[in-house]
Every structure is written in structure tokens, then in C-alpha cells.
Scaffold this active site. Structure first.
Site, PDB file in Angstrom:
ATOM      1  N   ASP A 168      -2.845  12.008  -2.452  1.00 28.23           N
ATOM      2  CA  ASP A 168      -2.991  13.475  -2.457  1.00 28.23           C
ATOM      3  C   ASP A 168      -3.358  13.935  -3.871  1.00 28.23           C
ATOM      4  O   ASP A 168      -2.634  13.636  -4.822  1.00 28.23           O
ATOM      5  CB  ASP A 168      -1.670  14.134  -2.030  1.00 28.23           C
ATOM      6  CG  ASP A 168      -1.355  13.834  -0.576  1.00 28.23           C
ATOM      7  OD1 ASP A 168      -2.296  13.716   0.231  1.00 28.23           O
ATOM      8  OD2 ASP A 168      -0.160  13.700  -0.245  1.00 28.23           O
ATOM      9  N   LYS A 214      -4.329  22.032  -7.698  1.00 28.90           N
ATOM     10  CA  LYS A 214      -3.905  23.190  -8.520  1.00 28.90           C
ATOM     11  C   LYS A 214      -3.041  22.736  -9.696  1.00 28.90           C
ATOM     12  O   LYS A 214      -2.152  21.904  -9.513  1.00 28.90           O
ATOM     13  CB  LYS A 214      -3.080  24.154  -7.664  1.00 28.90           C
ATOM     14  CG  LYS A 214      -3.915  24.847  -6.617  1.00 28.90           C
ATOM     15  CD  LYS A 214      -3.155  25.965  -5.962  1.00 28.90           C
ATOM     16  CE  LYS A 214      -4.024  26.585  -4.901  1.00 28.90           C
ATOM     17  NZ  LYS A 214      -3.356  26.770  -3.633  1.00 28.90           N
ATOM     18  N   GLU A 271       0.861  -1.189   0.000  1.00 30.30           N
ATOM     19  CA  GLU A 271       0.000   0.000   0.000  1.00 30.30           C
ATOM     20  C   GLU A 271       0.894   1.235   0.000  1.00 30.30           C
ATOM     21  O   GLU A 271       1.736   1.409   0.893  1.00 30.30           O
ATOM     22  CB  GLU A 271      -0.938   0.042   1.221  1.00 30.30           C
ATOM     23  CG  GLU A 271      -1.891   1.233   1.076  1.00 30.30           C
ATOM     24  CD  GLU A 271      -2.742   1.544   2.304  1.00 30.30           C
ATOM     25  OE1 GLU A 271      -2.641   0.845   3.324  1.00 30.30           O
ATOM     26  OE2 GLU A 271      -3.486   2.547   2.221  1.00 30.30           O
ATOM     27  N   ASP A 326     -11.407  10.385  -4.168  1.00 28.62           N
ATOM     28  CA  ASP A 326     -12.669  11.135  -4.075  1.00 28.62           C
ATOM     29  C   ASP A 326     -12.583  12.417  -4.916  1.00 28.62           C
ATOM     30  O   ASP A 326     -13.490  13.238  -4.876  1.00 28.62           O
ATOM     31  CB  ASP A 326     -12.983  11.491  -2.621  1.00 28.62           C
ATOM     32  CG  ASP A 326     -11.885  12.304  -1.974  1.00 28.62           C
ATOM     33  OD1 ASP A 326     -10.736  12.247  -2.453  1.00 28.62           O
ATOM     34  OD2 ASP A 326     -12.170  13.000  -0.980  1.00 28.62           O
TER      35      ASP A 326
HETATM   36  C1  LIG Z   1      -4.559  11.856   1.432  1.00 30.36           C
HETATM   37  S1  LIG Z   1      -3.564  10.802   2.390  1.00 30.36           S
HETATM   38  C2  LIG Z   1      -4.446   9.238   2.318  1.00 30.36           C
HETATM   39  C3  LIG Z   1      -4.058   8.306   3.436  1.00 30.36           C
HETATM   40  C4  LIG Z   1      -4.818   6.965   3.427  1.00 30.36           C
HETATM   41  N1  LIG Z   1      -4.479   6.181   2.243  1.00 30.36           N
HETATM   42  C5  LIG Z   1      -6.306   7.175   3.532  1.00 30.36           C
HETATM   43  O1  LIG Z   1      -7.021   6.886   2.543  1.00 30.36           O
HETATM   44  O2  LIG Z   1      -6.760   7.598   4.591  1.00 30.36           O
HETATM   45  C6  LIG Z   1      -2.201  10.514   1.311  1.00 30.36           C
HETATM   46  C7  LIG Z   1      -1.017   9.870   2.004  1.00 30.36           C
HETATM   47  O3  LIG Z   1      -0.007   9.628   1.049  1.00 30.36           O
HETATM   48  C8  LIG Z   1       1.254   9.991   1.593  1.00 30.36           C
HETATM   49  N2  LIG Z   1       2.123  10.327   0.453  1.00 30.36           N
HETATM   50  C9  LIG Z   1       1.991  11.387  -0.378  1.00 30.36           C
HETATM   51  N3  LIG Z   1       2.908  11.349  -1.347  1.00 30.36           N
HETATM   52  C10 LIG Z   1       3.652  10.231  -1.118  1.00 30.36           C
HETATM   53  C11 LIG Z   1       4.757   9.642  -1.786  1.00 30.36           C
HETATM   54  N4  LIG Z   1       5.275  10.207  -2.876  1.00 30.36           N
HETATM   55  N5  LIG Z   1       5.276   8.512  -1.282  1.00 30.36           N
HETATM   56  C12 LIG Z   1       4.757   7.933  -0.178  1.00 30.36           C
HETATM   57  N6  LIG Z   1       3.694   8.451   0.491  1.00 30.36           N
HETATM   58  C13 LIG Z   1       3.152   9.572   0.022  1.00 30.36           C
HETATM   59  C14 LIG Z   1       0.942  11.159   2.508  1.00 30.36           C
HETATM   60  O4  LIG Z   1       1.919  11.349   3.498  1.00 30.36           O
HETATM   61  C15 LIG Z   1      -0.417  10.729   3.093  1.00 30.36           C
HETATM   62  O5  LIG Z   1      -0.278   9.986   4.283  1.00 30.36           O
END
Ligand SMILES: C[S@@+](CC[C@H](N)C(=O)[O-])C[C@H]1O[C@@H](n2cnc3c(N)ncnc32)[C@H](O)[C@@H]1O
Length: 196
Positions: A111, A115, A36, A147
Site C-alpha cells: 500500500d 498522502k 511474502e 507502481d
Molecule cells: C496493494 S495490496 C497488494 C497485494 C498483492 N501483493 C498484489 O500485488 O496484488 C497490499 C496488501 O498488503 C496488505 N497489508 C497492508 N499492510 C500490511 C501489514 N502491515 N502487514 C501485512 N499485510 C499488510 C493489504 O491487506 C493488502 O492485501
């Protein structure tokens, strides 16, 4: 070379070398993983690991305290088949020992970088699918859920731009458990792609 830039390069080198050592220590033997990416605090993966004790699971997140919380969560859940690593997704895919392969991949509510000037930061890209493909045999599925409708459309466009992965519209979503971000979302869309 500008000394600030040189210092930055040194820091990147050190970070990569620590991550590589960490991954080598985690996987001294050949392994096939359920991965994951962006696991946050590990809620989803902890439950997934409990539901599938025969699978070796790895959660990756770039934020260290999320990984610490995820580790506590799997310890509490007694899921010894789930582990977590702090790292950036591309770097983890690049630096994992070559004997580590992926059996399935989950990217849940990444994420969205809404933008336009930040779109380059979106994880799901042709470059990412190429990197992921280098760790997967044909038939491996990657599951994507968001989403953010524009990110979903972006993901569909990315898939259409390359041939290593194809959309599988028939494949079932293999495990339902609300993630933290899913719980906050009014609605979401999912897609599954298969390595060719
Ligand atoms: C919007 S959160 C979603 C977390 C979880 N999957 C959920 O659905 O609740 C996105 C997660 O991806 C991590 N993340 C963002 N870019 C990443 C990257 N390039 N490599 C690893 N993790 C990353 C962030 O730190 C964050 O915890």
C-alpha cells in the site's frame, strides 16, 4: 487509565497471543522460509510455491478473508509447501518462533499511502528493515516492487539511511508472475536489497 484504552490494550494482547500460538503451531521445528508480506489473495505465492516445491513459503496479510482465499488457492494448486497467516507484518516478524529464519522476502505492490500525513503507515521503513534483519542471515535478499514512483523513491531513501541492507543492482528478479496489483499497473519499478 481510560477504560477504552485499557480495553484496547487487552485486545492487542489477546491478538498477539493468538498470533504467537498460531505461528508456534505452524512452525514447531526450525524452518527457513520464503516470505511474502502483503500477499493479498495469494496468487503470486501459490504460483511461486508450485514453481519451487523445495521451498517452504509463508504468505502474510493483515486481512483475514484474503488469507482464506489464498489458502483455497494453494489447496487447488496442490502446493503443500505454501502456508498463509493473517497478521500484521511487524507482529509476525516479532512473534515467529526464534527458530524460524527467512531465506528470501518479497514485498509486491505494498500500500503506497500517497498522502503525506499517512507516510508513517508505509511498511518499508528503517524500523521495518531492522525487524526483518533480525530474522535473516547475511546474503538474504528482499525484493520490493511498486507502481507508485514516490514510494519507490522513498524506498531508495530508506535504504540509504541504514547499513543493515544494501541495494543489489545486479541480482535478477527470481520469479515473474503478475500479481493482482501488477496487472492493474501501467508501469512499476523493482529493487532488491541484500542483508549485510
Ligand atoms: C496493494 S495490496 C497488494 C497485494 C498483492 N501483493 C498484489 O500485488 O496484488 C497490499 C496488501 O498488503 C496488505 N497489508 C497492508 N499492510 C500490511 C501489514 N502491515 N502487514 C501485512 N499485510 C499488510 C493489504 O491487506 C493488502 O492485501
Amino acid at each position: 487509565m481510560n477504560p477504552g484504552y485499557e480495553q484496547h490494550l487487552e485486545w492487542v494482547k489477546k491478538r498477539r497471543s493468538e498470533l504467537e500460538k498460531n505461528l508456534a503451531a505452524m512452525f514447531p521445528e526450525p524452518a527457513e522460509l520464503s516470505l511474502e508480506i502483503g500477499c493479498g489473495h495469494g496468487h503470486w505465492l501459490a504460483d511461486f510455491a508450485v514453481a519451487f516445491p523445495e521451498k517452504q513459503c509463508l504468505g502474510v496479510d493483515i486481512i483475514g478473508d484474503r488469507i482464506e482465499r489464498a489458502e483455497k488457492k494453494v489447496r487447488r494448486a496442490g502446493a503443500s509447501n505454501a502456508r498463509f497467516v493473517r497478521g500484521e507484518a511487524f507482529e509476525v516478524l516479532d512473534l515467529m518462533p526464534r527458530h524460524v529464519r527467512l531465506n528470501e522476502v518479497f514485498i509486491l505492490f505494498p500500500d503506497p499511502w500517497p498522502k503525506k500525513r499517512h507516510w508513517k503507515n508505509r511498511l518499508f521503513s528503517v524500523k521495518f528493515l531492522e525487524e526483518l534483519a533480525s530474522r535473516c542471515e547475511a546474503g538474504v535478499r528482499c525484493h520490493f516492487r511498486t507502481d507508485h514512483d514516490p514510494y519507490f523513491e522513498w524506498a531508495e531513501e530508506v535504504i540509504a539511511e541504514q547499513d543493515l541492507w544494501k541495494r543489489d543492482r545486479e541480482a535478477p528478479w527470481p520469479f515473474e508472475r503478475e500479481t493482482v496489483f501488477q496487472n492493474r499497473a501501467d508501469s512499476y519499478q523493482s529493487l532488491i536489497i541484500v542483508k549485510q
